[in-house]
Design a protein around this motif. Structure first.
Motif, PDB file in Angstrom:
ATOM      1  N   UNK A  50       0.781  -1.050  -0.017  1.00  0.00           N
ATOM      2  CA  UNK A  50      -0.175  -0.084   0.013  1.00  0.00           C
ATOM      3  C   UNK A  50       0.765   1.201  -0.072  1.00  0.00           C
ATOM      4  N   UNK A  51       1.854   1.278   0.907  1.00  0.00           N
ATOM      5  CA  UNK A  51       2.686   2.384   0.855  1.00  0.00           C
ATOM      6  C   UNK A  51       3.371   2.671  -0.150  1.00  0.00           C
ATOM      7  N   UNK A  52       4.068   1.540  -0.703  1.00  0.00           N
ATOM      8  CA  UNK A  52       5.023   1.426  -1.912  1.00  0.00           C
ATOM      9  C   UNK A  52       4.330   1.915  -3.070  1.00  0.00           C
ATOM     10  N   UNK A  53       2.798   1.436  -3.312  1.00  0.00           N
ATOM     11  CA  UNK A  53       2.102   2.022  -4.358  1.00  0.00           C
ATOM     12  C   UNK A  53       1.904   3.465  -4.306  1.00  0.00           C
ATOM     13  N   UNK A  54       1.508   3.853  -3.103  1.00  0.00           N
ATOM     14  CA  UNK A  54       1.573   5.303  -2.987  1.00  0.00           C
ATOM     15  C   UNK A  54       2.716   6.124  -3.348  1.00  0.00           C
ATOM     16  N   UNK A  56       5.200   5.299  -5.408  1.00  0.00           N
ATOM     17  CA  UNK A  56       5.061   5.188  -6.958  1.00  0.00           C
ATOM     18  C   UNK A  56       4.167   6.186  -7.738  1.00  0.00           C
ATOM     19  N   UNK A  57       3.069   6.226  -7.184  1.00  0.00           N
ATOM     20  CA  UNK A  57       1.879   7.145  -7.778  1.00  0.00           C
ATOM     21  C   UNK A  57       2.377   8.493  -7.849  1.00  0.00           C
ATOM     22  N   UNK A 207       9.662   2.817  -3.666  1.00  0.00           N
ATOM     23  CA  UNK A 207       8.503   2.503  -4.556  1.00  0.00           C
ATOM     24  C   UNK A 207       8.099   0.968  -4.376  1.00  0.00           C
ATOM     25  N   UNK A 208       7.236   0.613  -5.464  1.00  0.00           N
ATOM     26  CA  UNK A 208       7.076  -0.818  -5.484  1.00  0.00           C
ATOM     27  C   UNK A 208       8.595  -1.740  -6.059  1.00  0.00           C
ATOM     28  N   UNK A 235       0.985  -4.373 -12.370  1.00  0.00           N
ATOM     29  CA  UNK A 235      -0.261  -4.419 -12.349  1.00  0.00           C
ATOM     30  C   UNK A 235      -1.000  -3.237 -12.549  1.00  0.00           C
ATOM     31  N   UNK A 236      -0.592  -1.994 -11.600  1.00  0.00           N
ATOM     32  CA  UNK A 236      -1.308  -0.770 -11.783  1.00  0.00           C
ATOM     33  C   UNK A 236      -1.043  -0.134 -12.839  1.00  0.00           C
ATOM     34  N   UNK A 237       0.169  -0.463 -13.965  1.00  0.00           N
ATOM     35  CA  UNK A 237       0.196  -0.067 -15.073  1.00  0.00           C
ATOM     36  C   UNK A 237      -0.626  -0.539 -16.153  1.00  0.00           C
ATOM     37  N   UNK A 238      -0.940  -2.015 -15.992  1.00  0.00           N
ATOM     38  CA  UNK A 238      -1.613  -2.526 -17.014  1.00  0.00           C
ATOM     39  C   UNK A 238      -3.364  -2.380 -16.627  1.00  0.00           C
TER      40      UNK A 238
END
Length: 258
Positions: A50-54, A56-57, A207-208, A235-238
């Motif tokens: 969750x934190x890594x995804x935030x 990266x975003x 980051x992720x 996965x988020x990019x896809x």
């Protein structure tokens, strides 16, 4: 054949990621008899997902916005003014395309340490913006030279100033090239590994991709951890490109026609 070369490794990675560790150890490429999501849940916890995804975003979106806006504004006078200083400025930015980031890591680290910008989102966004601004200037200045100057002259006759002309007339015409540049930036920034590893220390700041890299053990390879980590990273990019695929393709196609 080309599509199969891309799809088949992805399917293999997905199947291995869904198999129990014991089954993979017994027959890595065998037909799966049992599927489980435990590998993804365990890996997501190890990634602090969750934190890594935030992070990266924030890095990807924030840097892309800065690069697009600043790059477009810098390119406007370069494309429109035939001056010695504009030509020199353009060459200065193009020169930036030839300098590898590895040459700048040590001085950048010392500079950001002294400015207290290590382990900060703004510091990483500034690094990404400086790294990718030359390619934005190259994209935008080439595109702006093809935009008819008569549109800006008509706006000037109506009393529009240079800033208003740029943001209301010129910048909206650049949507195709913005879409093309945005795709390039998102892929590059999201998958970058070097900058987060050096300038963002600690699991909560990374980051992720950098946290996924931290899971690699040089003494052994655990596919039931590495494959879920890789899939969670992309996965988020896809998902984003699947949702926005029509807008992205239309923007790139419009830029090609232009």
């Amino acid at each position: 054949m080309g599509i199969a070369a891309l799809v088949i490794p992805f399917i293999i990675a997905l199947v291995i990621a869904l198999r129990p560790a014991a089954d993979v150890a017994a027959d890595p490429l065998g037909f799966p008899t049992t599927l489980t999501l435990d590998n993804f849940f365990r890996t997501a916890q190890q990634l602090n997902y969750g934190r890594s995804l935030l992070n990266s975003t924030i890095f990807t979106v924030g840097s892309s916005i800065v690069i697009v806006i600043v790059g477009a504004m810098v390119s406007y006078p370069i494309a429109r003014l035939a001056r010695g200083w504009t030509n020199s400025l353009y060459r200065y930015f193009i020169l930036g395309l030839t300098i590898p980031i590895f040459v700048l890591l040590a001085p950048l680290y010392l500079l950001f340490r002294d400015l207290h910008l290590l382990n900060t989102h703004i510091g990483t966004i500034l690094i990404y913006s400086a790294m990718n601004l030359p390619i934005a200037v190259f994209f935008f200045s080439s595109f702006m030279r093809s935009v008819p100057v008569e549109l800006e002259e008509a706006a000037a006759l109506d009393g529009s100033g240079p800033y208003r002309t740029f943001f209301t007339i010129v910048f909206p015409l650049m949507r195709p090239i913005v879409a093309t540049l945005a795709v390039t930036l998102v892929l590059s920034l999201w998958n970058d590994l070097i900058v987060p590893l050096i300038f963002m220390q600690g699991t909560d700041n990374r980051t992720v991709m950098s946290n996924a890299f931290a899971l690699i053990d040089p003494r052994k390879a655990d596919p039931t951890t590495l494959f879920p980590a890789a899939l969670l990273g992309v996965a988020p990019l896809i998902i984003v490109f699947f949702i926005l695929q029509r807008q992205i393709v239309d923007g790139i196609a419009a830029g090609a026609v232009k």
